[in-house]
Motif scaffolding. Structure first.
Motif, PDB file in Angstrom:
ATOM      1  N   ASN A   2       4.290  46.899  39.177  1.00 51.58           N
ATOM      2  CA  ASN A   2       4.950  46.220  40.296  1.00 51.58           C
ATOM      3  C   ASN A   2       6.408  46.695  40.455  1.00 51.58           C
ATOM      4  N   LEU A   3       7.037  46.273  41.561  1.00 49.55           N
ATOM      5  CA  LEU A   3       8.389  46.734  41.895  1.00 49.55           C
ATOM      6  C   LEU A   3       9.430  46.356  40.838  1.00 49.55           C
ATOM      7  N   PRO A   4       9.456  45.107  40.341  1.00 48.43           N
ATOM      8  CA  PRO A   4      10.457  44.805  39.307  1.00 48.43           C
ATOM      9  C   PRO A   4      10.335  45.701  38.070  1.00 48.43           C
ATOM     10  N   ASP A  52      15.659  43.363  39.786  1.00 51.61           N
ATOM     11  CA  ASP A  52      14.313  43.232  39.219  1.00 51.61           C
ATOM     12  C   ASP A  52      13.988  41.785  38.866  1.00 51.61           C
ATOM     13  N   GLY A  53      14.955  41.084  38.302  1.00 54.03           N
ATOM     14  CA  GLY A  53      14.723  39.683  37.944  1.00 54.03           C
ATOM     15  C   GLY A  53      14.538  38.794  39.153  1.00 54.03           C
ATOM     16  N   LYS A  54      15.382  38.996  40.158  1.00 55.33           N
ATOM     17  CA  LYS A  54      15.275  38.173  41.383  1.00 55.33           C
ATOM     18  C   LYS A  54      13.929  38.394  42.064  1.00 55.33           C
ATOM     19  N   ILE A  55      13.526  39.648  42.184  1.00 54.06           N
ATOM     20  CA  ILE A  55      12.253  39.962  42.840  1.00 54.06           C
ATOM     21  C   ILE A  55      11.087  39.409  42.028  1.00 54.06           C
ATOM     22  N   ALA A  56      11.138  39.581  40.714  1.00 58.89           N
ATOM     23  CA  ALA A  56      10.044  39.111  39.856  1.00 58.89           C
ATOM     24  C   ALA A  56       9.862  37.600  39.971  1.00 58.89           C
ATOM     25  N   ARG A  57      10.983  36.871  39.962  1.00 53.48           N
ATOM     26  CA  ARG A  57      10.882  35.407  40.052  1.00 53.48           C
ATOM     27  C   ARG A  57      10.471  34.951  41.452  1.00 53.48           C
ATOM     28  N   LYS A  58      11.069  35.558  42.466  1.00 55.74           N
ATOM     29  CA  LYS A  58      10.797  35.127  43.839  1.00 55.74           C
ATOM     30  C   LYS A  58       9.345  35.362  44.237  1.00 55.74           C
ATOM     31  N   TYR A  59       8.783  36.483  43.846  1.00 56.30           N
ATOM     32  CA  TYR A  59       7.424  36.845  44.265  1.00 56.30           C
ATOM     33  C   TYR A  59       6.385  36.664  43.150  1.00 56.30           C
ATOM     34  N   HIS A  60       6.782  35.938  42.098  1.00 49.16           N
ATOM     35  CA  HIS A  60       5.871  35.637  40.985  1.00 49.16           C
ATOM     36  C   HIS A  60       5.265  36.913  40.398  1.00 49.16           C
ATOM     37  N   LEU A  61       6.133  37.874  40.135  1.00 48.68           N
ATOM     38  CA  LEU A  61       5.722  39.165  39.576  1.00 48.68           C
ATOM     39  C   LEU A  61       6.188  39.327  38.126  1.00 48.68           C
ATOM     40  N   VAL A  62       6.418  38.215  37.461  1.00 44.70           N
ATOM     41  CA  VAL A  62       6.854  38.254  36.064  1.00 44.70           C
ATOM     42  C   VAL A  62       5.682  38.730  35.207  1.00 44.70           C
ATOM     43  N   THR A  63       5.924  39.750  34.389  1.00 46.11           N
ATOM     44  CA  THR A  63       4.879  40.305  33.520  1.00 46.11           C
ATOM     45  C   THR A  63       5.386  40.355  32.084  1.00 46.11           C
ATOM     46  N   ASN A  64       4.478  40.498  31.149  1.00 50.21           N
ATOM     47  CA  ASN A  64       4.880  40.658  29.751  1.00 50.21           C
ATOM     48  C   ASN A  64       5.688  41.935  29.572  1.00 50.21           C
ATOM     49  N   PHE A  65       5.289  43.002  30.277  1.00 52.31           N
ATOM     50  CA  PHE A  65       6.039  44.261  30.232  1.00 52.31           C
ATOM     51  C   PHE A  65       7.490  44.013  30.668  1.00 52.31           C
ATOM     52  N   GLY A  66       7.662  43.301  31.768  1.00 54.50           N
ATOM     53  CA  GLY A  66       9.004  43.013  32.276  1.00 54.50           C
ATOM     54  C   GLY A  66       9.809  42.145  31.335  1.00 54.50           C
TER      55      GLY A  66
END
Length: 183
Positions: A2-4, A52-66
């Motif tokens: 993903n983008l983040p 990366d953090g803002k995008i991950a949280r806003k679009y629910h793209l939080v991953t273990n890799f991230g």
């Protein structure tokens, strides 16, 4: 991917380019053009940290890799910069050792906590620490000898060090139970 996570990887990939231009600029009698290139690279890399953090949280793209790579990428970027600033004689080694030691201690706490199923998230003091360190680095890399900017750089050095120590003490106090469970 993903983008983040791509932004996190971009930050890691930018580190050797930043180091190259900063140290080459230093080796060539503090070549201002090369230092500015290094500074721009550092600013772009720092902005990917924020994005990366803002995008991950806003679009629910939080991953273990991230969760793993984002803080690692931050530490690699900031520590690489500060080690280079020892070479340029803009930071003392003891100063950088304190900051890097804090990162190892917090990483150790997080590892122990993770083994016990506990997640130690970054708090506001840790975020302030990172921002003050990044601002300090941006000012020092630019190496502009205007008196007011030199003074601001010195202030940010000491604020970054103080925030490093304060955030360490707060992390330890807030998470001391993680160590107690190890006995």
């Amino acid at each position: 991917m993903n983008l983040p996570n791509k932004l996190t990887l971009i930050r890691v990939v930018l580190i050797p380019f930043f180091v190259f231009f900063l140290l080459l600029g230093h080796a060539l009698d503090d070549n201002m053009a090369l230092r500015i290139i290094a500074d721009v690279i550092f600013v772009v890399a720092s902005l990917t940290d924020m994005l990366d953090g803002k995008i991950a949280r806003k679009y629910h793209l939080v991953t273990n890799f991230g969760k793993f790579m984002d803080p690692l990428a931050d530490k690699l970027l900031v520590c690489s910069a500060m080690i280079c600033l020892i070479e340029t004689k803009q930071l003392f080694s003891w100063f950088v050792i304190i900051i890097i030691a804090r990162e190892f201690i917090i990483s150790g706490f997080r590892l122990i906590a993770a083994e016990n199923g506990i997640v130690i998230a970054a708090n506001m003091f840790g975020k302030i620490k990172t921002v003050t360190q990044m601002i300090m680095i941006i000012i020092l890399v630019a190496n502009i000898q205007a008196t007011w900017l030199v003074v601001i750089g010195e202030i940010f050095k000491w604020v970054a060090l103080l925030m490093t120590i304060i955030s360490l003490v707060i992390y330890i106090c807030q998470n001391i139970d993680v160590l107690k469970e190890q006995n």
